[in-house]
Design an enzyme around this catalytic site. Sequence first.
Site, PDB file in Angstrom:
ATOM      1  N   SER A   1     -52.974 -36.660   2.870  1.00 18.09           N
ATOM      2  CA  SER A   1     -54.383 -36.786   3.073  1.00 18.09           C
ATOM      3  C   SER A   1     -55.565 -37.932   2.175  1.00 18.09           C
ATOM      4  CB  SER A   1     -54.680 -36.058   4.857  1.00 18.09           C
ATOM      5  OG  SER A   1     -55.865 -37.473   5.782  1.00 18.09           O
TER       6      SER A   1
ATOM      7  N   ASP B   1     -50.852 -40.323   9.514  1.00 23.60           N
ATOM      8  CA  ASP B   1     -51.020 -39.127   8.008  1.00 23.60           C
ATOM      9  C   ASP B   1     -49.836 -37.880   7.654  1.00 23.60           C
ATOM     10  OD1 ASP B   1     -52.557 -36.434   7.020  1.00 23.60           O
ATOM     11  OD2 ASP B   1     -54.278 -37.473   7.581  1.00 23.60           O
TER      12      ASP B   1
END
Length: 621
Positions: free
Chosen positions: A391, A505
């Site tokens: 991320s 993610d």
Amino acid sequence: MKIERSHKKSKRRIKAPLSRSKQVTGQVDFFENRLHEAVRQLFGELDAPVLAEICAIFEWVNLPGGGLLFRQGEADDSMYVLVSGRLKVLRNRKTGEVEHFGEIAAGEIVGEMALITGEPRSADIIAMRDSVLARISKEQFETLVQHYPRALIQLTKTILERMRQRMSTKRAKKKITNLCVLPVSELTDSEEFVRNLCEALTLHGSVKLLDSRTVNELFEHSGIAETTHDESRPYRRLSSWFDEQESNHRFVVYLTDKQDSEWTRRCLRQSDEILLVADSNQSPDLHPVEQLYLNGGARLTQADQILALVHPPGANRPVGTRNWLAQRSLHYHHHIRSDHPADFARLARFISGNAIGLVLSGGAAKGFAHIGVFRALEEAGIPVDFVGGTSIGAIMGAFIARSWTGSAIRSYCRAIFRKNPTSDFNLVPRVSIFKGKKLENLLHATFGDLEIEDLWLNFFCVSCNLTRTNPHIHKTGSLAVALRASISIPGVFPPTEIDNDLYVDGGVSNNMPVDVMSQLGVGSIIAVDLQMYHQLAAEQDQSAVRRRRLPNLLFVVMESSLLSGRYLSQEYKKQVDLYFNPPLRGFSLIDWNKFDKIEAIGYAHAKEVLAFAKGIKADGV
């Protein structure tokens, strides 16, 4: 006590007794001294007569590079001591995949479990280079135990210790002694490159550089470097001398000729690792030596191949690396700027097993703290050789992998995150709260068409394949697309489509991918964790929560999507050598306007941790 030696002839196709003729007595003495050392480690300290009698039981085995010692599933109850050379351990999974399970260095034992239990072999054992082993059969070992019961106890202790090490989360550093340097580009100044590399390697131990001219001069024999197996006496004399160099030096660097020759083939067979050196501006086509000996069934060695792409002074950034990688089966590739000593130092750390990996966790706006930590590492003189993240950690890691300084990253990120990347709300959030276009445009404007392979440092980032429900490690391809996938928080940003699959993610499954880094050959791991495990939760103003319903929904979605990854992060912390956990409990995941405060906390925390840290030294040595 008198131990009788078995003289049964082996049925194995790879066994050949080591000659004990007077003309090679020096070599035999060297090997026997090595065997004596290994037996002492295996069975403990022994009186000289007992040691000699035990060593006399062993039978010598020559195994050429690429030769198979035994195959998984075979019934064989012999144990071997690797006296000289290097072996690779391969295991066949039920899925049909072959797993590289590890390597065996000189002085280690192999096959001991079959000796004790009689069970079939659990793996394939292949010689990475020309190797010499000493073999003891189950029958011979039982005779030994009858006269020397302590041998069984000592061997059992050795087996238990090896099992303990395998179960340990601590990484075992690779032990590369013989490095073969093969120039694969016409215009590469290989001699200057090797000198610079050897100088960098001296920080990790003594180095012996050998090429055909040097060997001929040392032996005062114009053609000894070109001798073949057929020329028994000079060949064994040379082999013995090479083994002595390996015993006396931490590294022996073999520089091949620029063309196919007996010396070049000898260097390849002698190597623990092969470094292909290429001029980045030349054609990526395979060199004739690569075509002949490093590909397909005619491979001379099972040693790992790594590629060093050499760039001229002032090079902006690498381009076209994928063309070099597509034709080769490489363990790693490295970009080396000819005028950057730090690049040679990084390559030396990888070769010596001392490379430093930096892992950066996800945490949205809290990721600004990564910049502060990196600035503190720079000031402490601690280098970063490999970068991985999830991320926002992936984005910050990408800047580091571009070889930007901490100050440059801080200035650039302060500017680009001034405009909130999470402000393009979907009026009807069918898939996600935000459209994600602002974030996507930011990534493409920052990284453009840059590919992961073209970063100065090795890099990976983690996402989750939503279509196939498994984690995904991005190590090649478009950097911007990989980062977009890694930061696509479910419900917050739309998934990223890659080759008809949807990606979200990486924090969903692995918010701090230390486990990935630990499998990539680094010697030490530094991790920056943005999660608050041990810090008190901030008190919330309930009236403020009621007034801000949408941010509260955003908070719930973002926080809940990271729960699984957070649990793993706590487990993976055990594998970390230097751990940072900046105190950011007073900040939310969308505090994009608090860049300076968050970055400063990361810097101050890192300075405090480094003041008491032990284990990782400046320059990674």
